[in-house]
Design a protein around this motif. Structure first.
Motif, PDB file in Angstrom:
ATOM      1  N   THR A  29      -4.101  -8.967 -31.609  1.00 35.34           N
ATOM      2  CA  THR A  29      -3.487  -8.039 -31.400  1.00 35.34           C
ATOM      3  C   THR A  29      -4.844  -7.460 -30.355  1.00 35.34           C
ATOM      4  OG1 THR A  29      -3.417  -7.370 -33.816  1.00 35.34           O
ATOM      5  CG2 THR A  29      -3.843  -6.400 -32.094  1.00 35.34           C
ATOM      6  N   ALA A  58     -11.681  -3.111 -23.985  1.00 35.78           N
ATOM      7  CA  ALA A  58     -10.384  -3.864 -24.782  1.00 35.78           C
ATOM      8  C   ALA A  58     -10.664  -4.583 -25.857  1.00 35.78           C
ATOM      9  CB  ALA A  58      -9.750  -4.526 -23.782  1.00 35.78           C
ATOM     10  N   THR A  59      -9.806  -5.194 -26.563  1.00 32.40           N
ATOM     11  CA  THR A  59     -10.507  -6.287 -27.752  1.00 32.40           C
ATOM     12  C   THR A  59      -9.778  -6.891 -27.580  1.00 32.40           C
ATOM     13  OG1 THR A  59     -12.276  -4.547 -28.841  1.00 32.40           O
ATOM     14  CG2 THR A  59     -11.710  -6.392 -30.108  1.00 32.40           C
ATOM     15  N   SER A  68     -12.636 -11.814 -33.056  1.00 29.85           N
ATOM     16  CA  SER A  68     -12.413 -10.556 -32.139  1.00 29.85           C
ATOM     17  C   SER A  68     -13.603 -10.495 -30.800  1.00 29.85           C
ATOM     18  CB  SER A  68     -12.588  -9.001 -32.927  1.00 29.85           C
ATOM     19  OG  SER A  68     -11.511  -8.831 -33.870  1.00 29.85           O
ATOM     20  N   THR A  72      -6.530  -4.599 -27.754  1.00 29.74           N
ATOM     21  CA  THR A  72      -6.317  -3.210 -28.030  1.00 29.74           C
ATOM     22  C   THR A  72      -7.481  -2.599 -27.038  1.00 29.74           C
ATOM     23  OG1 THR A  72      -6.642  -3.624 -30.015  1.00 29.74           O
ATOM     24  CG2 THR A  72      -7.728  -1.761 -29.640  1.00 29.74           C
ATOM     25  N   GLN A  73      -6.709  -1.888 -25.933  1.00 36.09           N
ATOM     26  CA  GLN A  73      -6.610  -0.902 -25.069  1.00 36.09           C
ATOM     27  C   GLN A  73      -7.584   0.687 -24.757  1.00 36.09           C
ATOM     28  OE1 GLN A  73      -3.883  -2.887 -22.844  1.00 36.09           O
ATOM     29  NE2 GLN A  73      -4.804  -2.501 -20.921  1.00 36.09           N
ATOM     30  N   VAL A  74      -8.734   0.298 -24.703  1.00 43.40           N
ATOM     31  CA  VAL A  74      -8.583   2.181 -24.747  1.00 43.40           C
ATOM     32  C   VAL A  74      -9.886   2.754 -23.743  1.00 43.40           C
ATOM     33  CG1 VAL A  74      -9.480   1.844 -27.048  1.00 43.40           C
ATOM     34  CG2 VAL A  74     -11.491   1.757 -25.776  1.00 43.40           C
TER      35      VAL A  74
END
Length: 148
Positions: free
Chosen positions: A34, A61-62, A133, A36-38
């Motif tokens: 996964t 992001a992670t 992660s 994940t962008q914020v």
């Protein structure tokens, strides 16, 4: 419509010796991934506004990845162990084995290898696996032209 099965994502990692060139293909060891962008929300409301207004700030992001551990030379654990505490480049593609395109872009970014489970987890008759992660250290570049 570009719906796809999530069973053929391609993932390459750079090495500690060449941290900017993703060259180690770990796709066949990955069981889940996964990205994940914020983006930070910066309030830009002013007098007279009747609702809050926001603008985009810095990206974050992670990369969360589950994989089967492999200690062979130039594979998952040897690559991550050598890069522990360093930043290395990552290249991903939605559907490996097909051309990079607008409907199958590549993703380019760097991660800080800040945690490991080198022995992995699992029971007596299980494959050794890890769920990690990583913090993404650069903007995520999505490209319909950059090769995987």
């Amino acid at each position: 419509m570009a719906i796809y099965l999530n069973n053929n994502v391609g993932i390459k990692l750079a090495t500690a010796a060449a941290p900017t060139v993703p060259s180690i293909d770990i796709s066949s060891y990955v069981t889940a991934v996964t990205l994940t962008q914020v983006v930070d929300e910066i309030e830009v409301s002013t007098f007279g506004d009747t609702a809050h207004k926001f603008a985009a700030g810095l990206q974050a992001a992670t990369l969360s990845i589950d994989f089967l551990n492999d200690w062979a030379a130039a594979q998952v654990m040897t690559t991550l162990n050598a890069a522990f505490g360093q930043t290395i480049a990552v290249s991903m593609i939605t559907v490996k084995g097909t051309a990079v395109a607008a409907t199958n872009p590549s993703y380019q970014f760097s991660i800080l290898v800040n945690n490991l489970t080198p022995v992995g987890s699992g029971g007596v008759a299980d494959y050794a696996s890890s769920s990690l992660s990583f913090t993404v250290n650069t903007p995520v570049v999505v490209s319909p032209t950059v090769a995987f």
